[in-house]
Design a protein around this motif. Sequence first.
Motif, PDB file in Angstrom:
ATOM      1  N   GLU A  29       0.733  -1.485   0.025  1.00  0.00           N
ATOM      2  CA  GLU A  29       0.206   0.024  -0.133  1.00  0.00           C
ATOM      3  C   GLU A  29       0.860   1.353  -0.033  1.00  0.00           C
ATOM      4  O   GLU A  29       0.410   2.411   0.171  1.00  0.00           O
ATOM      5  N   GLY A  30       2.333   1.175  -0.246  1.00  0.00           N
ATOM      6  CA  GLY A  30       2.979   2.571  -0.053  1.00  0.00           C
ATOM      7  C   GLY A  30       3.069   3.185   1.197  1.00  0.00           C
ATOM      8  O   GLY A  30       2.945   4.317   1.265  1.00  0.00           O
ATOM      9  N   ARG A  31       2.893   2.503   2.336  1.00  0.00           N
ATOM     10  CA  ARG A  31       3.030   3.112   3.578  1.00  0.00           C
ATOM     11  C   ARG A  31       4.309   3.591   4.087  1.00  0.00           C
ATOM     12  O   ARG A  31       3.708   4.775   4.758  1.00  0.00           O
ATOM     13  N   PHE A  32       5.164   3.774   3.449  1.00  0.00           N
ATOM     14  CA  PHE A  32       6.351   4.539   3.844  1.00  0.00           C
ATOM     15  C   PHE A  32       6.922   5.376   2.545  1.00  0.00           C
ATOM     16  O   PHE A  32       7.988   5.772   2.737  1.00  0.00           O
ATOM     17  N   THR A  33       5.941   5.979   1.982  1.00  0.00           N
ATOM     18  CA  THR A  33       6.253   6.877   0.930  1.00  0.00           C
ATOM     19  C   THR A  33       5.444   8.065   1.012  1.00  0.00           C
ATOM     20  O   THR A  33       4.303   7.923   0.967  1.00  0.00           O
ATOM     21  N   PRO A  59       7.288  -0.818  19.743  1.00  0.00           N
ATOM     22  CA  PRO A  59       7.312  -0.846  18.601  1.00  0.00           C
ATOM     23  C   PRO A  59       6.818   0.099  17.851  1.00  0.00           C
ATOM     24  O   PRO A  59       5.505   0.601  18.263  1.00  0.00           O
ATOM     25  N   SER A  60       7.423   0.775  16.714  1.00  0.00           N
ATOM     26  CA  SER A  60       6.730   1.997  16.017  1.00  0.00           C
ATOM     27  C   SER A  60       5.464   1.434  15.270  1.00  0.00           C
ATOM     28  O   SER A  60       5.376   0.440  14.672  1.00  0.00           O
ATOM     29  N   GLY A  61       4.351   2.317  15.249  1.00  0.00           N
ATOM     30  CA  GLY A  61       3.262   1.981  14.453  1.00  0.00           C
ATOM     31  C   GLY A  61       3.343   2.817  13.251  1.00  0.00           C
ATOM     32  O   GLY A  61       4.235   3.317  12.886  1.00  0.00           O
ATOM     33  N   LEU A  62       1.901   2.881  12.832  1.00  0.00           N
ATOM     34  CA  LEU A  62       1.693   3.694  11.702  1.00  0.00           C
ATOM     35  C   LEU A  62       1.876   4.979  11.627  1.00  0.00           C
ATOM     36  O   LEU A  62       2.478   5.600  10.642  1.00  0.00           O
ATOM     37  N   LEU A  63       1.357   5.686  12.856  1.00  0.00           N
ATOM     38  CA  LEU A  63       1.491   7.012  13.067  1.00  0.00           C
ATOM     39  C   LEU A  63       3.053   7.408  13.294  1.00  0.00           C
ATOM     40  O   LEU A  63       3.671   8.372  12.592  1.00  0.00           O
ATOM     41  N   THR A  64       3.829   6.672  13.802  1.00  0.00           N
ATOM     42  CA  THR A  64       5.294   6.960  14.184  1.00  0.00           C
ATOM     43  C   THR A  64       5.842   6.908  12.806  1.00  0.00           C
ATOM     44  O   THR A  64       6.766   7.596  12.784  1.00  0.00           O
ATOM     45  N   ASP A  65       5.756   5.784  12.196  1.00  0.00           N
ATOM     46  CA  ASP A  65       6.608   5.733  10.849  1.00  0.00           C
ATOM     47  C   ASP A  65       6.337   6.675  10.066  1.00  0.00           C
ATOM     48  O   ASP A  65       7.063   7.530   9.228  1.00  0.00           O
ATOM     49  N   LEU A  66       5.140   7.516   9.816  1.00  0.00           N
ATOM     50  CA  LEU A  66       4.805   8.499   9.010  1.00  0.00           C
ATOM     51  C   LEU A  66       5.430   9.623   9.580  1.00  0.00           C
ATOM     52  O   LEU A  66       5.947  10.409   8.698  1.00  0.00           O
ATOM     53  N   LEU A  67       5.354  10.147  10.834  1.00  0.00           N
ATOM     54  CA  LEU A  67       6.103  11.129  11.163  1.00  0.00           C
ATOM     55  C   LEU A  67       7.455  11.206  10.913  1.00  0.00           C
ATOM     56  O   LEU A  67       8.048  11.970  10.899  1.00  0.00           O
ATOM     57  N   GLN A  69       9.028   9.880   8.543  1.00  0.00           N
ATOM     58  CA  GLN A  69       9.185   9.999   7.034  1.00  0.00           C
ATOM     59  C   GLN A  69       9.211  11.666   6.961  1.00  0.00           C
ATOM     60  O   GLN A  69      10.030  12.293   5.993  1.00  0.00           O
ATOM     61  N   TYR A  70       8.373  12.291   7.401  1.00  0.00           N
ATOM     62  CA  TYR A  70       8.315  13.660   7.517  1.00  0.00           C
ATOM     63  C   TYR A  70       9.661  14.260   8.203  1.00  0.00           C
ATOM     64  O   TYR A  70      10.082  15.272   7.691  1.00  0.00           O
ATOM     65  N   ASP A  71       9.757  13.799   9.338  1.00  0.00           N
ATOM     66  CA  ASP A  71      11.145  14.421   9.828  1.00  0.00           C
ATOM     67  C   ASP A  71      12.394  14.121   9.073  1.00  0.00           C
ATOM     68  O   ASP A  71      13.213  14.984   8.959  1.00  0.00           O
ATOM     69  N   ARG A  72      12.661  12.983   8.205  1.00  0.00           N
ATOM     70  CA  ARG A  72      13.523  12.739   7.345  1.00  0.00           C
ATOM     71  C   ARG A  72      13.559  13.675   6.211  1.00  0.00           C
ATOM     72  O   ARG A  72      14.664  14.076   5.566  1.00  0.00           O
ATOM     73  N   ALA A  73      12.394  13.956   5.880  1.00  0.00           N
ATOM     74  CA  ALA A  73      12.341  14.625   4.453  1.00  0.00           C
ATOM     75  C   ALA A  73      12.449  16.055   4.723  1.00  0.00           C
ATOM     76  O   ALA A  73      12.900  16.803   3.624  1.00  0.00           O
ATOM     77  N   SER A  74      12.633  16.579   5.848  1.00  0.00           N
ATOM     78  CA  SER A  74      12.786  17.986   5.991  1.00  0.00           C
ATOM     79  C   SER A  74      13.385  18.412   7.286  1.00  0.00           C
ATOM     80  O   SER A  74      12.818  17.870   8.426  1.00  0.00           O
ATOM     81  N   SER A  75      14.119  19.340   7.557  1.00  0.00           N
ATOM     82  CA  SER A  75      14.728  19.639   8.694  1.00  0.00           C
ATOM     83  C   SER A  75      14.191  20.766   9.529  1.00  0.00           C
ATOM     84  O   SER A  75      14.293  20.919  10.739  1.00  0.00           O
ATOM     85  N   SER A  76      12.915  21.177   8.701  1.00  0.00           N
ATOM     86  CA  SER A  76      12.132  21.992   9.466  1.00  0.00           C
ATOM     87  C   SER A  76      10.843  21.734  10.237  1.00  0.00           C
ATOM     88  O   SER A  76      10.292  22.002  11.179  1.00  0.00           O
ATOM     89  N   PHE A  77      11.004  20.168   9.873  1.00  0.00           N
ATOM     90  CA  PHE A  77      10.004  19.355  10.461  1.00  0.00           C
ATOM     91  C   PHE A  77      10.709  18.698  11.946  1.00  0.00           C
ATOM     92  O   PHE A  77      11.325  17.973  11.646  1.00  0.00           O
ATOM     93  N   GLN A  78      10.633  19.287  13.016  1.00  0.00           N
ATOM     94  CA  GLN A  78      11.343  18.877  14.445  1.00  0.00           C
ATOM     95  C   GLN A  78      10.267  18.000  15.106  1.00  0.00           C
ATOM     96  O   GLN A  78       9.528  18.298  15.758  1.00  0.00           O
ATOM     97  N   LEU A  79      10.778  16.737  15.154  1.00  0.00           N
ATOM     98  CA  LEU A  79       9.653  15.670  15.754  1.00  0.00           C
ATOM     99  C   LEU A  79      10.110  15.241  17.159  1.00  0.00           C
ATOM    100  O   LEU A  79      11.308  15.219  17.447  1.00  0.00           O
ATOM    101  N   PHE A 130      -5.841   4.587   7.078  1.00  0.00           N
ATOM    102  CA  PHE A 130      -4.950   5.493   7.604  1.00  0.00           C
ATOM    103  C   PHE A 130      -4.862   6.840   6.972  1.00  0.00           C
ATOM    104  O   PHE A 130      -4.116   6.763   6.030  1.00  0.00           O
ATOM    105  N   ARG A 131      -5.367   7.868   7.451  1.00  0.00           N
ATOM    106  CA  ARG A 131      -5.405   9.178   6.760  1.00  0.00           C
ATOM    107  C   ARG A 131      -4.399  10.156   7.344  1.00  0.00           C
ATOM    108  O   ARG A 131      -4.735  11.312   7.531  1.00  0.00           O
ATOM    109  N   GLY A 132      -3.331   9.723   8.142  1.00  0.00           N
ATOM    110  CA  GLY A 132      -2.475  10.501   8.652  1.00  0.00           C
ATOM    111  C   GLY A 132      -1.746  11.422   7.831  1.00  0.00           C
ATOM    112  O   GLY A 132      -1.907  12.594   8.126  1.00  0.00           O
ATOM    113  N   GLU A 133      -1.298  11.070   6.455  1.00  0.00           N
ATOM    114  CA  GLU A 133      -0.707  11.910   5.672  1.00  0.00           C
ATOM    115  C   GLU A 133      -1.591  13.199   5.323  1.00  0.00           C
ATOM    116  O   GLU A 133      -1.098  14.382   5.422  1.00  0.00           O
ATOM    117  N   GLN A 134      -2.966  12.829   4.935  1.00  0.00           N
ATOM    118  CA  GLN A 134      -3.784  13.903   4.587  1.00  0.00           C
ATOM    119  C   GLN A 134      -4.007  15.078   5.966  1.00  0.00           C
ATOM    120  O   GLN A 134      -3.844  16.171   5.639  1.00  0.00           O
TER     121      GLN A 134
END
Length: 467
Positions: A29-33, A59-67, A69-79, A130-134
């Motif tokens: 389902e492309g969960r990590f993209t 263990p990391s769940g859906l929300l942790t994995d998604l966040l 991804q945002y954290d790795r994609a931008s230094s302005s996203f401070q998790l 899981f609608r976390g990204e939206q």
Amino acid sequence: MLTVAVLGILVLLNILAGRTGWQADLSAEGRFTLSPLSRQVLERLPAPVQVTAFVRDGPSGLLTDLLQQYDRASSSFQLRLVDPVKEPSLARQYEVTQYDTVILEMGSRSRRIEPSNLYGFGTAREELEFRGEQAITRALVELGREQQLKVYFLTGHGEATPADRLGRLATYLEGEGYTVATLNLAQEGGMPEDATVLVAVGPQSDLGPQEEETIAAYLEAGGRLILLLDPSNRPIDGWNQLAERLGVRFRTDVVVDPAQSFFLDPLSPMPTLRYHAITRELQERQMRVMLPRARSLERLDDPAPYRVTTLLESSFDAWGETTLQGTTLRKDEEDTPGPLTLAVAITRPAAQDGAGADGAAQDEGEAADTGEAGEAVPEPVAVVVGNASFVEGQMLGIQGNQDFFLNALNWLVGEEHLISIRPKVISPPTVQLTPSFMRHLFYGFVVGLPLVVLLAGGLVWWRRRAL
């Protein structure tokens, strides 16, 4: 020594991969993209965003994995990940009572995402959406916006408000990035300048002449309206006059639809979704809207400059009951035959100079209908529904009610592009045990595998005997 060397190389490669952040998404389902839209929003953040996620430690769940991804994609996203059980003082500071609550802060502004904004049910019973990204991308867009999207719920006519029957809806909208407030026109004397959308949910009394003129002037100046009205025998001349200016009229009836109804209740129709930017996502996911006790709408000749498009329509077997008494449902000559219109979207041509509220985007369905080069792009004005109960209390979570209202709101404010971020459908892996598959299993494991072992043993015995 060779074994130790191989293990050392594997450990070293694992450390290097962890430090470089390289990863490959192998999930179905492309969960990590992250979507391109989310990455674009991250690149355009005007300032760093402090993100505090209250998640369960372990263990990391859906929300942790998604966040992450945002954290790795931008230094302005401070998790920052916080377990509210281990840090209760911080949880009390943010008034967090549930796991998977996310707080986003940019300077003095903040957005709160509740678990209800993150999860939903898929088309199948065992599927989870899981609608976390939206939700997170919308919150980032709102934090970076100079002018906040503010939704005013009208009061003073017995409407449902966020303080009572719309509490769940208000919490959901705030998690989606909207600011929610109430408005009494008679008390305020006019529309606030920061009003993005005006919402009237189930008014019980009529609209006054001055209030009607105020709302009409607000719409003409580029405002947006959502009007939801339940069946009633009370006079609604003021509301009808406002609706007629937009090209629609409320009928005094109750829709009876025995062909398309919720659990065989003909007074709870589940209308057909007509193609539109608001309904497109629901059609793709094969979801419906359930309207408990709805009235039908009469489409008038489109008054200049407005244009009316049907969103929800009953079956041909439905009718508008005008003399509903007791439990007897019978179609009479006075009743309006189906198909009946239950919800409409209203647009007008955008000004040539680009003026208009929020510069709303063009609806794809309506753009195809124009077919003339150079014609003005339609600008959203209003969504009118002959039912208000579908957004109240528990009704909000039935079928596609919640998504229909949110999509209508997104379309009105020109944010329908966020609907394109598809929810991740998480379903447990299943195996279909068909007769053919069962035969293959039997011959492969019960017959074939023991036979291979016997042949291998016989071959080893024969070779040793030959030596």
